[in-house]
Motif scaffolding. Structure first.
Motif, PDB file in Angstrom:
ATOM      1  N   GLY A 232       7.364  24.028 -19.531  1.00  0.00           N
ATOM      2  CA  GLY A 232       7.291  23.252 -18.296  1.00  0.00           C
ATOM      3  C   GLY A 232       8.095  21.981 -18.387  1.00  0.00           C
ATOM      4  O   GLY A 232       8.809  21.610 -17.457  1.00  0.00           O
ATOM      5  N   MET A 233       8.004  21.305 -19.530  1.00  0.00           N
ATOM      6  CA  MET A 233       8.748  20.064 -19.706  1.00  0.00           C
ATOM      7  C   MET A 233      10.248  20.348 -19.747  1.00  0.00           C
ATOM      8  O   MET A 233      11.033  19.595 -19.168  1.00  0.00           O
ATOM      9  CB  MET A 233       8.315  19.336 -20.967  1.00  0.00           C
ATOM     10  CG  MET A 233       9.007  17.997 -21.136  1.00  0.00           C
ATOM     11  SD  MET A 233       8.440  17.084 -22.558  1.00  0.00           S
ATOM     12  CE  MET A 233       7.020  16.293 -21.853  1.00  0.00           C
TER      13      MET A 233
ATOM     14  N   SER B 106      11.837  16.490  -6.906  1.00  0.00           N
ATOM     15  CA  SER B 106      12.270  15.414  -7.802  1.00  0.00           C
ATOM     16  C   SER B 106      11.087  14.583  -8.290  1.00  0.00           C
ATOM     17  O   SER B 106      10.943  14.349  -9.499  1.00  0.00           O
ATOM     18  CB  SER B 106      13.266  14.521  -7.044  1.00  0.00           C
ATOM     19  OG  SER B 106      13.663  13.455  -7.833  1.00  0.00           O
TER      20      SER B 106
ATOM     21  N   LEU C 148      15.793  20.138 -14.394  1.00  0.00           N
ATOM     22  CA  LEU C 148      15.874  19.818 -12.976  1.00  0.00           C
ATOM     23  C   LEU C 148      16.302  18.372 -12.768  1.00  0.00           C
ATOM     24  O   LEU C 148      17.203  18.090 -11.978  1.00  0.00           O
ATOM     25  CB  LEU C 148      14.525  20.080 -12.305  1.00  0.00           C
ATOM     26  CG  LEU C 148      14.477  19.853 -10.803  1.00  0.00           C
ATOM     27  CD1 LEU C 148      15.435  20.795 -10.078  1.00  0.00           C
ATOM     28  CD2 LEU C 148      13.078  20.045 -10.283  1.00  0.00           C
ATOM     29  N   ILE C 149      15.692  17.455 -13.491  1.00  0.00           N
ATOM     30  CA  ILE C 149      16.055  16.037 -13.356  1.00  0.00           C
ATOM     31  C   ILE C 149      17.498  15.805 -13.802  1.00  0.00           C
ATOM     32  O   ILE C 149      18.241  15.039 -13.184  1.00  0.00           O
ATOM     33  CB  ILE C 149      15.069  15.157 -14.138  1.00  0.00           C
ATOM     34  CG1 ILE C 149      13.698  15.204 -13.455  1.00  0.00           C
ATOM     35  CG2 ILE C 149      15.567  13.727 -14.247  1.00  0.00           C
ATOM     36  CD1 ILE C 149      12.593  14.565 -14.237  1.00  0.00           C
TER      37      ILE C 149
ATOM     38  N   SER D 286       5.518  14.775 -13.785  1.00  0.00           N
ATOM     39  CA  SER D 286       4.948  15.696 -14.773  1.00  0.00           C
ATOM     40  C   SER D 286       5.459  15.413 -16.181  1.00  0.00           C
ATOM     41  O   SER D 286       4.804  15.767 -17.152  1.00  0.00           O
ATOM     42  CB  SER D 286       5.233  17.152 -14.385  1.00  0.00           C
ATOM     43  OG  SER D 286       6.598  17.443 -14.539  1.00  0.00           O
ATOM     44  N   MET D 287       6.613  14.784 -16.280  1.00  0.00           N
ATOM     45  CA  MET D 287       7.130  14.424 -17.591  1.00  0.00           C
ATOM     46  C   MET D 287       6.363  13.251 -18.110  1.00  0.00           C
ATOM     47  O   MET D 287       6.103  13.044 -19.218  1.00  0.00           O
ATOM     48  CB  MET D 287       8.614  14.105 -17.537  1.00  0.00           C
ATOM     49  CG  MET D 287       9.431  15.337 -17.389  1.00  0.00           C
ATOM     50  SD  MET D 287      11.205  15.055 -17.375  1.00  0.00           S
ATOM     51  CE  MET D 287      11.461  13.782 -18.530  1.00  0.00           C
TER      52      MET D 287
ATOM     53  N   ASP E 296      11.419  20.780 -16.250  1.00  0.00           N
ATOM     54  CA  ASP E 296      11.482  19.490 -15.556  1.00  0.00           C
ATOM     55  C   ASP E 296      12.689  18.681 -16.004  1.00  0.00           C
ATOM     56  O   ASP E 296      13.369  18.065 -15.187  1.00  0.00           O
ATOM     57  CB  ASP E 296      10.204  18.687 -15.811  1.00  0.00           C
ATOM     58  CG  ASP E 296       8.993  19.297 -15.119  1.00  0.00           C
ATOM     59  OD1 ASP E 296       9.182  19.962 -14.082  1.00  0.00           O
ATOM     60  OD2 ASP E 296       7.874  19.110 -15.616  1.00  0.00           O
TER      61      ASP E 296
ATOM     62  N   SER F 152       7.817  15.322  -8.316  1.00  0.00           N
ATOM     63  CA  SER F 152       6.856  16.072  -9.122  1.00  0.00           C
ATOM     64  C   SER F 152       7.394  16.324 -10.532  1.00  0.00           C
ATOM     65  O   SER F 152       6.632  16.291 -11.514  1.00  0.00           O
ATOM     66  CB  SER F 152       6.457  17.382  -8.443  1.00  0.00           C
ATOM     67  OG  SER F 152       7.558  18.243  -8.321  1.00  0.00           O
ATOM     68  N   SER F 153       8.698  16.548 -10.663  1.00  0.00           N
ATOM     69  CA  SER F 153       9.291  16.730 -11.988  1.00  0.00           C
ATOM     70  C   SER F 153       9.216  15.446 -12.798  1.00  0.00           C
ATOM     71  O   SER F 153       8.876  15.473 -13.987  1.00  0.00           O
ATOM     72  CB  SER F 153      10.745  17.173 -11.872  1.00  0.00           C
ATOM     73  OG  SER F 153      10.821  18.463 -11.321  1.00  0.00           O
ATOM     74  N   GLU F 154       9.531  14.333 -12.158  1.00  0.00           N
ATOM     75  CA  GLU F 154       9.475  13.053 -12.861  1.00  0.00           C
ATOM     76  C   GLU F 154       8.041  12.711 -13.280  1.00  0.00           C
ATOM     77  O   GLU F 154       7.811  12.239 -14.386  1.00  0.00           O
ATOM     78  CB  GLU F 154      10.055  11.955 -11.986  1.00  0.00           C
ATOM     79  CG  GLU F 154      11.541  12.062 -11.804  1.00  0.00           C
ATOM     80  CD  GLU F 154      12.093  11.043 -10.815  1.00  0.00           C
ATOM     81  OE1 GLU F 154      11.335  10.140 -10.388  1.00  0.00           O
ATOM     82  OE2 GLU F 154      13.277  11.139 -10.478  1.00  0.00           O
TER      83      GLU F 154
END
Length: 68
Positions: free
Chosen positions: A16-17, A61, A23-24, A67-68, A20, A63-65
């Motif tokens: 998952g990380m 964007s 994507l970022i 979740s990290m 993310d 949610s990815s940031e």
């Protein structure tokens, strides 16, 4: 059982990380349109207004940031 569960959890978190981070990275480098998420959002432009697609992009964007 505990070791197996811990291993599965570690794999799930790492994958998952990694997704993310990719994507970022694609967003920051300007290559988001070439990423799978970018291609998918491009197909949604036929069905939704530009404002809605922009909101979807912002949600991805953020949610990815977060979740990290």
């Amino acid at each position: 059982m505990f070791l197996s569960s811990e291993k599965a959890l570690r794999k799930w978190i790492t994958e998952g990380m990694d997704a993310d981070i990719e994507l970022i990275s694609a967003i920051s480098s300007g290559k988001f349109a070439e990423a799978n998420a970018g291609k998918y959002l491009a197909t949604l432009r036929r069905r939704f207004s530009s404002e809605v697609v922009a909101d979807m992009f912002c949600l991805l964007s953020l949610s990815s940031e977060l979740s990290m």
